[in-house]
Design a protein around this motif. Structure first.
Motif, PDB file in Angstrom:
ATOM      1  N   ASP A  17       0.846  -1.186   0.000  1.00 17.36           N
ATOM      2  CA  ASP A  17       0.000   0.000   0.000  1.00 17.36           C
ATOM      3  C   ASP A  17       0.881   1.235   0.000  1.00 17.36           C
ATOM      4  O   ASP A  17       1.920   1.260   0.654  1.00 17.36           O
ATOM      5  N   PRO A  18       0.467   2.277  -0.702  1.00 17.94           N
ATOM      6  CA  PRO A  18       1.267   3.501  -0.679  1.00 17.94           C
ATOM      7  C   PRO A  18       1.232   4.154   0.701  1.00 17.94           C
ATOM      8  O   PRO A  18       0.312   3.944   1.478  1.00 17.94           O
ATOM      9  N   ALA A  19       2.264   4.917   0.994  1.00 18.32           N
ATOM     10  CA  ALA A  19       2.328   5.620   2.274  1.00 18.32           C
ATOM     11  C   ALA A  19       1.195   6.635   2.355  1.00 18.32           C
ATOM     12  O   ALA A  19       0.905   7.327   1.376  1.00 18.32           O
ATOM     13  N   PRO A  20       0.533   6.723   3.511  1.00 24.61           N
ATOM     14  CA  PRO A  20      -0.553   7.706   3.670  1.00 24.61           C
ATOM     15  C   PRO A  20      -0.051   9.133   3.465  1.00 24.61           C
ATOM     16  O   PRO A  20       1.050   9.481   3.905  1.00 24.61           O
ATOM     17  N   ASN A  21      -0.866   9.941   2.801  1.00 23.73           N
ATOM     18  CA  ASN A  21      -0.475  11.330   2.520  1.00 23.73           C
ATOM     19  C   ASN A  21      -0.237  12.126   3.793  1.00 23.73           C
ATOM     20  O   ASN A  21       0.641  12.985   3.831  1.00 23.73           O
ATOM     21  N   GLY A  22      -1.008  11.854   4.841  1.00 27.12           N
ATOM     22  CA  GLY A  22      -0.829  12.570   6.103  1.00 27.12           C
ATOM     23  C   GLY A  22       0.517  12.288   6.733  1.00 27.12           C
ATOM     24  O   GLY A  22       1.146  13.167   7.316  1.00 27.12           O
ATOM     25  N   LEU A  23       0.985  11.058   6.615  1.00 29.82           N
ATOM     26  CA  LEU A  23       2.283  10.682   7.156  1.00 29.82           C
ATOM     27  C   LEU A  23       3.399  11.390   6.392  1.00 29.82           C
ATOM     28  O   LEU A  23       4.304  11.974   6.990  1.00 29.82           O
ATOM     29  N   VAL A  24       3.313  11.371   5.085  1.00 23.53           N
ATOM     30  CA  VAL A  24       4.321  12.042   4.239  1.00 23.53           C
ATOM     31  C   VAL A  24       4.308  13.544   4.521  1.00 23.53           C
ATOM     32  O   VAL A  24       5.364  14.166   4.681  1.00 23.53           O
ATOM     33  N   ALA A  25       3.131  14.138   4.626  1.00 23.81           N
ATOM     34  CA  ALA A  25       3.017  15.574   4.892  1.00 23.81           C
ATOM     35  C   ALA A  25       3.602  15.928   6.263  1.00 23.81           C
ATOM     36  O   ALA A  25       4.271  16.959   6.408  1.00 23.81           O
ATOM     37  N   GLY A  26       3.376  15.080   7.260  1.00 21.39           N
ATOM     38  CA  GLY A  26       3.923  15.331   8.592  1.00 21.39           C
ATOM     39  C   GLY A  26       5.440  15.292   8.601  1.00 21.39           C
ATOM     40  O   GLY A  26       6.090  16.116   9.251  1.00 21.39           O
ATOM     41  N   ILE A  27       6.005  14.336   7.884  1.00 21.03           N
ATOM     42  CA  ILE A  27       7.469  14.230   7.796  1.00 21.03           C
ATOM     43  C   ILE A  27       8.044  15.432   7.054  1.00 21.03           C
ATOM     44  O   ILE A  27       9.026  16.042   7.492  1.00 21.03           O
ATOM     45  N   LYS A  28       7.406  15.806   5.937  1.00 17.81           N
ATOM     46  CA  LYS A  28       7.859  16.985   5.168  1.00 17.81           C
ATOM     47  C   LYS A  28       7.792  18.246   6.015  1.00 17.81           C
ATOM     48  O   LYS A  28       8.703  19.076   5.999  1.00 17.81           O
ATOM     49  N   SER A  29       6.700  18.402   6.756  1.00 20.22           N
ATOM     50  CA  SER A  29       6.508  19.582   7.587  1.00 20.22           C
ATOM     51  C   SER A  29       7.587  19.684   8.664  1.00 20.22           C
ATOM     52  O   SER A  29       8.144  20.766   8.895  1.00 20.22           O
ATOM     53  N   PHE A  30       7.889  18.567   9.315  1.00 22.44           N
ATOM     54  CA  PHE A  30       8.930  18.578  10.345  1.00 22.44           C
ATOM     55  C   PHE A  30      10.273  18.957   9.739  1.00 22.44           C
ATOM     56  O   PHE A  30      10.992  19.793  10.273  1.00 22.44           O
ATOM     57  N   ALA A  31      10.615  18.329   8.618  1.00 21.50           N
ATOM     58  CA  ALA A  31      11.897  18.606   7.968  1.00 21.50           C
ATOM     59  C   ALA A  31      11.998  20.079   7.549  1.00 21.50           C
ATOM     60  O   ALA A  31      13.034  20.711   7.729  1.00 21.50           O
ATOM     61  N   ALA A  32      10.917  20.618   7.014  1.00 20.82           N
ATOM     62  CA  ALA A  32      10.929  22.021   6.584  1.00 20.82           C
ATOM     63  C   ALA A  32      11.061  22.967   7.773  1.00 20.82           C
ATOM     64  O   ALA A  32      11.734  23.997   7.678  1.00 20.82           O
ATOM     65  N   GLY A  33      10.454  22.632   8.881  1.00 20.97           N
ATOM     66  CA  GLY A  33      10.485  23.497  10.055  1.00 20.97           C
ATOM     67  C   GLY A  33      11.768  23.424  10.859  1.00 20.97           C
ATOM     68  O   GLY A  33      11.995  24.241  11.747  1.00 20.97           O
ATOM     69  N   HIS A  34      12.618  22.445  10.568  1.00 21.84           N
ATOM     70  CA  HIS A  34      13.832  22.264  11.367  1.00 21.84           C
ATOM     71  C   HIS A  34      15.097  22.196  10.528  1.00 21.84           C
ATOM     72  O   HIS A  34      16.094  21.611  10.946  1.00 21.84           O
ATOM     73  N   GLY A  35      15.056  22.789   9.337  1.00 21.18           N
ATOM     74  CA  GLY A  35      16.244  22.883   8.498  1.00 21.18           C
ATOM     75  C   GLY A  35      16.721  21.547   7.936  1.00 21.18           C
ATOM     76  O   GLY A  35      17.903  21.331   7.760  1.00 21.18           O
ATOM     77  N   GLY A  36      15.790  20.660   7.672  1.00 28.13           N
ATOM     78  CA  GLY A  36      16.135  19.323   7.187  1.00 28.13           C
ATOM     79  C   GLY A  36      16.050  18.319   8.313  1.00 28.13           C
ATOM     80  O   GLY A  36      15.949  18.687   9.487  1.00 28.13           O
ATOM     81  N   ALA A  37      16.078  17.040   7.966  1.00 28.74           N
ATOM     82  CA  ALA A  37      15.961  16.009   8.991  1.00 28.74           C
ATOM     83  C   ALA A  37      16.550  14.700   8.504  1.00 28.74           C
ATOM     84  O   ALA A  37      16.736  14.497   7.301  1.00 28.74           O
ATOM     85  N   LYS A  38      16.845  13.843   9.460  1.00 24.23           N
ATOM     86  CA  LYS A  38      17.222  12.459   9.201  1.00 24.23           C
ATOM     87  C   LYS A  38      16.251  11.599   9.991  1.00 24.23           C
ATOM     88  O   LYS A  38      15.674  12.042  10.988  1.00 24.23           O
TER      89      LYS A  38
END
Length: 111
Positions: A17-38
């Protein structure tokens, strides 16, 4: 083992199953708000997988996915690199908040 066994895990295996859009959006949002992420993905049994995100600024958060394959796919879609394990450099980068330290102290003192 016979050739072509379906029990052999390969790098080419993808999530059913594809990754849920909410999960992808949450990860993107965190990375954008903290200068990137691992990310580090941890298997947590029947619950699925925990994605621990560590921002470039030291802040961290976590998300849950249905499985490790879904977690890896979500991180890939969000453009976040996945670390294979907790390396020293990544742990040194983490900066726990004062609230987290207080909550850990309360748990220890309550024992």
């Amino acid at each position: 083992m016979a050739d072509g066994s379906d029990t052999t895990l390969t790098a080419e295996q993808t999530a059913a199953d594809p990754a849920p859009n909410g999960l992808v959006a949450g990860i993107k949002s965190f990375a954008a708000g903290h200068g990137g992420a691992k990310a580090v993905i941890e298997y947590v049994g029947k619950r699925g997988a925990r994605i621990v995100l560590v921002g470039s600024d030291g802040e961290w958060a976590d998300q849950f996915a249905d499985g490790t394959d879904v977690a890896r796919q979500a991180c890939a879609l969000a453009g976040v690199a996945v670390e294979n394990a907790w390396e020293r450099e990544l742990m040194d980068q983490m900066r726990p908040s004062n609230d987290l330290w207080r909550s850990m102290a309360r748990r220890t003192m309550a024992r």
